[in-house]
Design an enzyme around this catalytic site. Structure first.
Site, PDB file in Angstrom:
ATOM      1  N   ARG A   1      13.146   4.543  -2.589  1.00 27.29           N
ATOM      2  CA  ARG A   1      12.322   4.069  -1.461  1.00 27.29           C
ATOM      3  C   ARG A   1      12.057   2.567  -1.547  1.00 27.29           C
ATOM      4  O   ARG A   1      11.929   1.897  -0.541  1.00 27.29           O
ATOM      5  CB  ARG A   1      11.008   4.872  -1.382  1.00 27.29           C
ATOM      6  CG  ARG A   1      11.245   6.364  -1.116  1.00 27.29           C
ATOM      7  CD  ARG A   1      10.092   7.009  -0.376  1.00 27.29           C
ATOM      8  NE  ARG A   1       8.833   6.968  -1.078  1.00 27.29           N
ATOM      9  CZ  ARG A   1       8.490   7.770  -2.100  1.00 27.29           C
ATOM     10  NH1 ARG A   1       9.343   8.655  -2.570  1.00 27.29           N
ATOM     11  NH2 ARG A   1       7.306   7.683  -2.664  1.00 27.29           N
TER      12      ARG A   1
ATOM     13  N   TYR B   1      12.360  -0.195   1.364  1.00 25.98           N
ATOM     14  CA  TYR B   1      11.288  -1.115   1.751  1.00 25.98           C
ATOM     15  C   TYR B   1      11.809  -2.558   1.779  1.00 25.98           C
ATOM     16  O   TYR B   1      11.499  -3.325   2.693  1.00 25.98           O
ATOM     17  CB  TYR B   1      10.095  -1.010   0.787  1.00 25.98           C
ATOM     18  CG  TYR B   1       9.463   0.357   0.726  1.00 25.98           C
ATOM     19  CD1 TYR B   1       9.526   1.222   1.817  1.00 25.98           C
ATOM     20  CD2 TYR B   1       8.788   0.796  -0.414  1.00 25.98           C
ATOM     21  CE1 TYR B   1       8.950   2.484   1.769  1.00 25.98           C
ATOM     22  CE2 TYR B   1       8.215   2.061  -0.466  1.00 25.98           C
ATOM     23  CZ  TYR B   1       8.303   2.897   0.619  1.00 25.98           C
ATOM     24  OH  TYR B   1       7.742   4.140   0.568  1.00 25.98           O
TER      25      TYR B   1
ATOM     26  N   TYR C   1       2.666   3.729  11.533  1.00 29.73           N
ATOM     27  CA  TYR C   1       1.624   4.735  11.765  1.00 29.73           C
ATOM     28  C   TYR C   1       0.444   4.510  10.810  1.00 29.73           C
ATOM     29  O   TYR C   1       0.593   3.898   9.763  1.00 29.73           O
ATOM     30  CB  TYR C   1       2.199   6.156  11.635  1.00 29.73           C
ATOM     31  CG  TYR C   1       2.507   6.613  10.231  1.00 29.73           C
ATOM     32  CD1 TYR C   1       3.764   6.428   9.681  1.00 29.73           C
ATOM     33  CD2 TYR C   1       1.542   7.252   9.455  1.00 29.73           C
ATOM     34  CE1 TYR C   1       4.052   6.857   8.398  1.00 29.73           C
ATOM     35  CE2 TYR C   1       1.818   7.694   8.169  1.00 29.73           C
ATOM     36  CZ  TYR C   1       3.072   7.482   7.641  1.00 29.73           C
ATOM     37  OH  TYR C   1       3.348   7.907   6.366  1.00 29.73           O
TER      38      TYR C   1
HETATM   39  C1  SAM Z   1       3.040   6.065   3.004  1.00 27.79           C
HETATM   40  S1  SAM Z   1       1.403   6.665   3.141  1.00 27.79           S
HETATM   41  C2  SAM Z   1       0.971   6.022   4.711  1.00 27.79           C
HETATM   42  C3  SAM Z   1      -0.520   6.032   5.001  1.00 27.79           C
HETATM   43  C4  SAM Z   1      -0.863   5.362   6.327  1.00 27.79           C
HETATM   44  N1  SAM Z   1      -0.509   3.971   6.287  1.00 27.79           N
HETATM   45  C5  SAM Z   1      -2.342   5.472   6.691  1.00 27.79           C
HETATM   46  O1  SAM Z   1      -2.970   4.442   6.907  1.00 27.79           O
HETATM   47  O2  SAM Z   1      -2.865   6.586   6.774  1.00 27.79           O
HETATM   48  C6  SAM Z   1       1.718   8.374   3.385  1.00 27.79           C
HETATM   49  C7  SAM Z   1       0.529   9.213   2.955  1.00 27.79           C
HETATM   50  O3  SAM Z   1      -0.474   9.134   3.962  1.00 27.79           O
HETATM   51  C8  SAM Z   1      -1.108  10.370   4.094  1.00 27.79           C
HETATM   52  N2  SAM Z   1      -0.790  10.941   5.403  1.00 27.79           N
HETATM   53  C9  SAM Z   1       0.312  10.764   6.163  1.00 27.79           C
HETATM   54  N3  SAM Z   1       0.234  11.490   7.304  1.00 27.79           N
HETATM   55  C10 SAM Z   1      -0.950  12.155   7.223  1.00 27.79           C
HETATM   56  C11 SAM Z   1      -1.619  13.072   8.076  1.00 27.79           C
HETATM   57  N4  SAM Z   1      -1.105  13.457   9.251  1.00 27.79           N
HETATM   58  N5  SAM Z   1      -2.821  13.534   7.652  1.00 27.79           N
HETATM   59  C12 SAM Z   1      -3.372  13.160   6.485  1.00 27.79           C
HETATM   60  N6  SAM Z   1      -2.793  12.316   5.649  1.00 27.79           N
HETATM   61  C13 SAM Z   1      -1.599  11.809   6.026  1.00 27.79           C
HETATM   62  C14 SAM Z   1      -0.549  11.286   2.982  1.00 27.79           C
HETATM   63  O4  SAM Z   1      -1.362  11.135   1.828  1.00 27.79           O
HETATM   64  C15 SAM Z   1       0.819  10.701   2.811  1.00 27.79           C
HETATM   65  O5  SAM Z   1       1.381  11.033   1.577  1.00 27.79           O
END
Ligand code: SAM
Length: 249
Positions: free
Chosen positions: A66, A70, A92
């Site tokens: 990954r 990036y 997102y």
């Molecule tokens: C790469 S990070 C991105 C987080 C994103 N930038 C944010 O601000 O929420 C990915 C992590 O975000 C969280 N995440 C992503 N989608 C989610 C969702 N629909 N509900 C809750 N947590 C989520 C999970 O912990 C996942 O492993």
């Protein structure tokens, strides 16, 4: 002297269009070149808002590290900036929360003399606070699950704990499937948490709703069942504090 190009990194939250702030939308609309990494519905919306929109999703590939993806994303985003265009990167959630390429792109653009800004967005933790009715006033510990285990982070069990990326513990490469990438990692996490909180302590596997009418997925399980629970790469773990009288809050 400052270059004429610029970069704005924005978040689109978790709901198409409605979680995007007017300030972020302004930059999405006016960008000469828009890049995005969002869910498919938000992607369609962004494509209608700015015809230059280009997905960064294809920088990922099954089995590819990954960090390599990036680095590639950063180079793609900086290319138009170096050509003196205004670029926007829409991600997102909050664009700076648990995201490497956004911070790196801003750092690199600034180091090359371009104007670069990151705007806040609605993160998974923001949605979690709202959906689970949690106020972090008494503190809130928030770690990536891999970091939490690798660095043996000290925790205060009387204060809430949020663990991110519980579906990708210790996995550096990308996989296409959405389910838990690391059952072994989740097992280790469960054991470590059980030692601190006890096997009966109820935790919440949380997934924010992705569409306006979509409800969040909230699974409550005792820690002893965590390793067998339905966890995906979008799951975030909420570990409630142990009440000072020994019970759960
Ligand atoms: C790469 S990070 C991105 C987080 C994103 N930038 C944010 O601000 O929420 C990915 C992590 O975000 C969280 N995440 C992503 N989608 C989610 C969702 N629909 N509900 C809750 N947590 C989520 C999970 O912990 C996942 O492993």
């Amino acid at each position: 002297m400052r270059g004429a190009g610029s970069l704005v990194v924005v978040g689109t939250g978790y709901q198409p269009a409605t979680h995007t702030t007017p300030e972020a939308l302004f930059h999405i609309q006016r960008a000469d070149k828009l890049f995005y990494l969002v869910d498919p519905v938000t992607a369609l919306w962004l494509e209608t808002v700015n015809s230059s929109a280009e997905s960064l999703e294809d920088s990922y590939a099954a089995g590819k590290d990954r960090r390599e993806s990036y680095d590639e994303m950063v180079l793609r985003v900086l290319k138009p900036v170096r050509r003196n265009l205004n670029a926007c990167m829409a991600l997102y959630g909050h664009p700076g929360v648990f995201v490497d390429p956004s911070h790196e792109a801003v750092r690199r653009a600034r180091s090359e003399g371009f104007e670069a800004t990151m705007l806040p967005g609605i993160s998974a933790e923001d949605c979690l606070f709202a959906d689970l009715g949690i106020d972090p006033a008494s503190g809130c510990q928030s770690f990536g699950a891999t970091d939490f285990l690798l660095r043996k982070r000290a925790i205060d069990t009387s204060s809430p704990l949020v663990l991110w990326q519980i579906g990708a513990i210790g996995v550096p490469t990308y996989k296409r499937k959405q389910e838990n990438w690391s059952p072994l990692g989740l097992n280790i996490l469960s054991e470590v948490l059980e030692q601190r909180y006890g096997p009966a302590h109820e935790v919440v596997i949380y997934e924010a709703g992705r569409f306006s009418l979509g409800r969040p997925v909230i699974q409550s399980v005792p820690l002893v069942c965590l390793s067998k629970a339905a966890v995906t790469t979008a799951s975030t773990l909420y570990v409630p504090p142990i009440a000072s009288n020994g019970g759960r809050r």
